[in-house]
Write a protein that holds these residues in place. Structure first.
Motif, PDB file in Angstrom:
ATOM      1  N   THR A  80       0.869  -1.423   0.128  1.00 22.45           N
ATOM      2  CA  THR A  80      -0.021   0.316  -0.134  1.00 22.45           C
ATOM      3  C   THR A  80       0.691   1.454  -0.721  1.00 22.45           C
ATOM      4  O   THR A  80       0.518   2.298  -0.763  1.00 22.45           O
ATOM      5  N   LEU A 138      -3.877   6.087   2.087  1.00 24.43           N
ATOM      6  CA  LEU A 138      -4.707   7.113   0.527  1.00 24.43           C
ATOM      7  C   LEU A 138      -4.346   9.021   2.041  1.00 24.43           C
ATOM      8  O   LEU A 138      -3.751   9.317   1.170  1.00 24.43           O
ATOM      9  N   TYR A 191      -5.791   0.706   4.087  1.00 20.90           N
ATOM     10  CA  TYR A 191      -5.909   1.403   2.633  1.00 20.90           C
ATOM     11  C   TYR A 191      -5.686   2.953   3.353  1.00 20.90           C
ATOM     12  O   TYR A 191      -5.942   3.653   2.534  1.00 20.90           O
ATOM     13  N   TYR A 247      -6.458   5.345  -7.867  1.00 20.12           N
ATOM     14  CA  TYR A 247      -6.311   4.673  -5.907  1.00 20.12           C
ATOM     15  C   TYR A 247      -7.653   4.042  -5.411  1.00 20.12           C
ATOM     16  O   TYR A 247      -8.034   2.835  -4.714  1.00 20.12           O
ATOM     17  N   LEU A 248      -8.678   4.424  -6.076  1.00 15.15           N
ATOM     18  CA  LEU A 248      -9.411   3.866  -5.675  1.00 15.15           C
ATOM     19  C   LEU A 248      -9.445   1.944  -7.096  1.00 15.15           C
ATOM     20  O   LEU A 248     -10.243   1.289  -6.512  1.00 15.15           O
ATOM     21  N   ILE A 249      -9.080   2.582  -8.608  1.00 14.62           N
ATOM     22  CA  ILE A 249      -8.802   1.256  -8.836  1.00 14.62           C
ATOM     23  C   ILE A 249      -8.185   0.250  -8.195  1.00 14.62           C
ATOM     24  O   ILE A 249      -8.289  -0.921  -7.720  1.00 14.62           O
ATOM     25  N   TYR A 250      -6.656   1.019  -6.716  1.00 13.99           N
ATOM     26  CA  TYR A 250      -6.456  -0.182  -6.217  1.00 13.99           C
ATOM     27  C   TYR A 250      -6.977  -0.723  -5.835  1.00 13.99           C
ATOM     28  O   TYR A 250      -6.488  -1.686  -4.627  1.00 13.99           O
ATOM     29  N   ALA A 251      -8.567  -0.264  -4.994  1.00 16.05           N
ATOM     30  CA  ALA A 251      -9.323  -0.965  -3.702  1.00 16.05           C
ATOM     31  C   ALA A 251      -9.269  -2.268  -3.972  1.00 16.05           C
ATOM     32  O   ALA A 251      -9.625  -2.981  -3.072  1.00 16.05           O
ATOM     33  N   LEU A 252      -9.846  -3.227  -4.911  1.00 15.63           N
ATOM     34  CA  LEU A 252     -10.104  -4.391  -5.781  1.00 15.63           C
ATOM     35  C   LEU A 252      -9.027  -5.063  -5.490  1.00 15.63           C
ATOM     36  O   LEU A 252      -8.742  -6.416  -4.586  1.00 15.63           O
ATOM     37  N   ILE A 269      -7.199   9.760  -6.878  1.00 17.33           N
ATOM     38  CA  ILE A 269      -7.953   9.548  -6.310  1.00 17.33           C
ATOM     39  C   ILE A 269      -8.799   8.461  -7.121  1.00 17.33           C
ATOM     40  O   ILE A 269      -9.160   7.106  -6.637  1.00 17.33           O
ATOM     41  N   LYS A 270      -9.001   8.538  -8.353  1.00 17.52           N
ATOM     42  CA  LYS A 270      -9.447   7.227  -8.690  1.00 17.52           C
ATOM     43  C   LYS A 270      -8.552   6.103  -9.061  1.00 17.52           C
ATOM     44  O   LYS A 270      -9.212   5.056  -9.047  1.00 17.52           O
TER      45      LYS A 270
END
Length: 91
Positions: A25, A78, A74, A49-54, A46-47
């Motif tokens: 992370t 951020l 997570y 980093y959100l793609i990294y969430a899955l 931010i998008k």
């Protein structure tokens, strides 16, 4: 006599999966901040980093990391991303 079964659950938890997810992370947060260092639109960052969430969630679940630790790591990523990106904006 102390046999090791009386230890708290946090001590029994394997450290390598937790440490690997934590380091992953931090690396992803630094890479995203570096990639968007010349782009002043925070939504792109931010998008990304959100793609990294899955993938992060799937890897964490595969390594049997507790859900509260997943959420905490997570969010920490951020925070690192925001402060690291601010470093590039200041220069």
């Amino acid at each position: 006599m102390f046999d090791g079964n009386d230890m708290p659950a946090i001590v029994k938890m394997p450290v390598l999966p937790l440490f690997s997810v934590f380091i992953l992370t931090i690396i992803v947060a630094y890479v995203i901040a570096w990639l968007y260092r010349n782009d002043y639109d925070p939504m792109k960052m931010i998008k990304a980093y959100l793609i990294y969430a899955l993938p992060f969630l799937m890897i964490s679940m595969l390594l049997h990391v507790k859900i509260m630790l997943i959420i905490g790591i997570y969010i920490l990523g951020l925070i690192i991303l925001v402060f690291r990106n601010q470093h590039y904006f200041d220069h």
